[in-house]
Design a protein around this motif. Sequence first.
Motif, mmCIF file in Angstrom:
data_model
loop_
_atom_site.group_PDB
_atom_site.id
_atom_site.type_symbol
_atom_site.label_atom_id
_atom_site.label_comp_id
_atom_site.label_asym_id
_atom_site.label_seq_id
_atom_site.Cartn_x
_atom_site.Cartn_y
_atom_site.Cartn_z
ATOM 1 N N ARG A 331 -55.599 60.634 46.348
ATOM 2 C CA ARG A 331 -55.677 61.236 48.127
ATOM 3 C C ARG A 331 -56.875 62.483 48.771
ATOM 4 O O ARG A 331 -56.954 62.256 49.606
ATOM 5 C CB ARG A 331 -54.198 62.120 47.766
ATOM 6 C CG ARG A 331 -53.648 62.858 49.719
ATOM 7 C CD ARG A 331 -52.221 63.230 49.229
ATOM 8 N NE ARG A 331 -51.579 63.481 50.338
ATOM 9 C CZ ARG A 331 -50.399 62.827 50.956
ATOM 10 N NH1 ARG A 331 -49.829 62.204 50.444
ATOM 11 N NH2 ARG A 331 -50.598 62.926 52.312
ATOM 12 N N GLN A 332 -57.086 64.126 47.802
ATOM 13 C CA GLN A 332 -58.039 64.427 48.113
ATOM 14 C C GLN A 332 -59.131 64.247 48.691
ATOM 15 O O GLN A 332 -59.805 63.973 49.739
ATOM 16 C CB GLN A 332 -58.390 65.393 47.285
ATOM 17 C CG GLN A 332 -59.297 66.323 46.900
ATOM 18 C CD GLN A 332 -58.844 67.598 47.798
ATOM 19 O OE1 GLN A 332 -58.153 67.516 48.113
ATOM 20 N NE2 GLN A 332 -59.605 68.730 47.180
ATOM 21 N N ILE A 333 -59.740 62.725 47.790
ATOM 22 C CA ILE A 333 -61.046 61.890 48.621
ATOM 23 C C ILE A 333 -60.833 61.322 49.748
ATOM 24 O O ILE A 333 -61.548 61.559 50.917
ATOM 25 C CB ILE A 333 -61.317 61.142 47.820
ATOM 26 C CG1 ILE A 333 -61.984 61.856 45.907
ATOM 27 C CG2 ILE A 333 -62.455 60.776 47.641
ATOM 28 C CD1 ILE A 333 -63.007 62.600 46.001
ATOM 29 N N ILE A 334 -59.389 60.693 49.447
ATOM 30 C CA ILE A 334 -59.102 60.042 51.478
ATOM 31 C C ILE A 334 -59.283 61.131 52.532
ATOM 32 O O ILE A 334 -59.921 61.265 53.504
ATOM 33 C CB ILE A 334 -57.901 59.110 50.489
ATOM 34 C CG1 ILE A 334 -58.063 57.765 49.778
ATOM 35 C CG2 ILE A 334 -57.048 59.025 52.648
ATOM 36 C CD1 ILE A 334 -56.613 56.795 50.250
ATOM 37 N N GLU A 335 -58.329 62.214 52.192
ATOM 38 C CA GLU A 335 -58.202 63.447 53.295
ATOM 39 C C GLU A 335 -59.647 64.212 53.374
ATOM 40 O O GLU A 335 -59.873 64.042 54.650
ATOM 41 C CB GLU A 335 -57.395 64.258 52.641
ATOM 42 C CG GLU A 335 -55.849 63.774 52.845
ATOM 43 C CD GLU A 335 -54.730 65.343 51.880
ATOM 44 O OE1 GLU A 335 -53.426 64.858 52.555
ATOM 45 O OE2 GLU A 335 -55.210 65.373 51.408
ATOM 46 N N GLN A 336 -60.001 64.315 52.468
ATOM 47 C CA GLN A 336 -61.772 64.682 53.061
ATOM 48 C C GLN A 336 -62.694 63.113 53.837
ATOM 49 O O GLN A 336 -63.536 63.953 54.539
ATOM 50 C CB GLN A 336 -63.079 64.449 51.262
ATOM 51 C CG GLN A 336 -62.492 65.909 50.793
ATOM 52 C CD GLN A 336 -63.212 65.642 49.172
ATOM 53 O OE1 GLN A 336 -64.037 65.091 48.387
ATOM 54 N NE2 GLN A 336 -62.648 66.786 48.594
ATOM 55 N N ASP A 337 -62.433 62.584 53.077
ATOM 56 C CA ASP A 337 -63.023 61.660 53.638
ATOM 57 C C ASP A 337 -62.706 61.665 55.984
ATOM 58 O O ASP A 337 -63.261 61.476 55.895
ATOM 59 C CB ASP A 337 -63.147 59.942 53.448
ATOM 60 C CG ASP A 337 -63.798 59.797 51.875
ATOM 61 O OD1 ASP A 337 -65.056 60.266 52.033
ATOM 62 O OD2 ASP A 337 -64.179 59.336 51.708
ATOM 63 N N PHE A 338 -61.770 61.130 55.828
ATOM 64 C CA PHE A 338 -60.399 61.537 57.617
ATOM 65 C C PHE A 338 -60.931 62.425 57.751
ATOM 66 O O PHE A 338 -61.106 62.284 58.773
ATOM 67 C CB PHE A 338 -58.556 61.064 56.766
ATOM 68 C CG PHE A 338 -58.659 61.521 58.173
ATOM 69 C CD1 PHE A 338 -57.876 60.422 58.889
ATOM 70 C CD2 PHE A 338 -57.593 62.393 59.085
ATOM 71 C CE1 PHE A 338 -57.932 59.710 60.220
ATOM 72 C CE2 PHE A 338 -56.881 62.140 60.048
ATOM 73 C CZ PHE A 338 -57.063 61.058 60.365
ATOM 74 N N TYR A 339 -61.195 63.479 57.428
ATOM 75 C CA TYR A 339 -61.110 65.038 58.561
ATOM 76 C C TYR A 339 -62.875 64.879 58.491
ATOM 77 O O TYR A 339 -63.255 65.585 59.655
ATOM 78 C CB TYR A 339 -60.278 65.650 57.539
ATOM 79 C CG TYR A 339 -58.905 65.571 58.120
ATOM 80 C CD1 TYR A 339 -58.230 65.575 58.769
ATOM 81 C CD2 TYR A 339 -57.798 65.642 56.566
ATOM 82 C CE1 TYR A 339 -56.561 66.021 58.839
ATOM 83 C CE2 TYR A 339 -56.684 65.542 56.550
ATOM 84 C CZ TYR A 339 -56.482 65.759 57.742
ATOM 85 O OH TYR A 339 -54.807 65.761 57.609
ATOM 86 N N ALA A 340 -63.322 64.427 57.517
ATOM 87 C CA ALA A 340 -64.972 64.770 58.201
ATOM 88 C C ALA A 340 -65.543 63.865 59.275
ATOM 89 O O ALA A 340 -66.128 64.027 59.939
ATOM 90 C CB ALA A 340 -66.144 64.797 56.566
#
Length: 443
Positions: A331-340
């Motif tokens: 989830r941490q990686i997915i949220e990083q990618d998304f908001y970036a």
Amino acid sequence: MYSFDRFVKEFFRLFDYFISKKYITEENRFIRDRKMTQKEYTAYILSQRSCTSYIETVRFFTIMMNKNFKTISSQAIGKQRMFIDHKVFIDMYECFIEQLYGKFSGFSKFKGYLICACDGSIVDLPNVTLTRYEFPLGDENLLKENRIRARVSCFLDVHSKHILTVKIVETITNEVDLAIEHLENIKQRFNIEKLITIYDRGYPSIELMVKTIDLDSKFLIRLPKNVFKRQINKMKTNDEIIKINMIESRLRAFNDENLKEKARQMGRLEIRIALVDIGKDEPEILATNLTHEEFTTEDLKELYNKRWTVETGFDRLKNLIEIEDFSGIRRQIIEQDFYAHIFVYNLAMTIKNHAENHITRTPRNKDEKIIYQSNFAKITGNIYLFFFDIIFGTQTKREEIIDFIVKEASKELTQYRENQYENKERNPPDVYNKHPGNKKKTH
């Protein structure tokens, strides 16, 4: 006159502000001399271009960082990324938007109001057990399809096309709850009293209406046919005020206890209902707290038609930014990618707006009404190509790059005739054509 390109150049001077201990999830991380710094990991996340993890690491570490053919494993990068809080990219895009709107108070408005469209979309996530655990589905149909998905909800300025606030959550999260959360977010950053939010039929919520009124803001909601049916059937004209009693059965649907008590004290909710013809068999039902004095029925119709912009925003995110190409399963990686990706979207939209203000091309046939637009895909492609130098280059180098991207955006244009897409049926894609010429990637 202050310009968008100057704003972008000055914003990247602040990039080091986001390289802070408050964005590290564990103490004593990124303090030793390692292969990559916190700033380089942050830049790496921003500059990914939907390639495999291995190619992304070689491109960034070996080529961009000029490490003379030394490498770092994608597993090592993935491990260190877990110590970077995804909130850095939320703060980044929100800071970008706040400063942008602070500098440019002249963004296009409608009768002095900032017009936003609120909507949601479903995105596909990596189809693995760990992702399923971190993004609970709560939907048996999705379980049967063996697909893992998340819900994306956003507020988008229908005139500037910027995303003002956005969130990615589990599909079990209610869209109305997200809309209320967005309103609270917007309240902290904008003059919400001069904001009109447009919603489609998925938001026929009395709680949302009461919340908007409580914030002294405005709403325009397209209602399903069965909502307030009895009161609407009693209308004698196509634009009237109806009264909704705040009975307990309606109040039970409220999640906010304080708001529920305020609604109970109101006794009844007075909202304006307008029946408007948008070219279908039956008129559409629009509910609003905008007054007759400020907005006519035709104004409401024009306002609702602007809601379609949020659909094109999601289309750009999914098909041009490729927001569903996540680089990890946590989830941490997915949220990083998304908001970036949201930050990149807003950056590209700012450059697009600037370039379109300087388009001088005119149609050869002066009788033709041709509209020219900057090519959003090519703008994002150039941003990803030069992202490393924008972040790590000198001020002179950064300005040269941004000038180049803006210049290219003013030349590489798309065009269409006025009213070309009105009442036009969309043809389904040809699934047998593996290599469509108009689907080649720009990044």
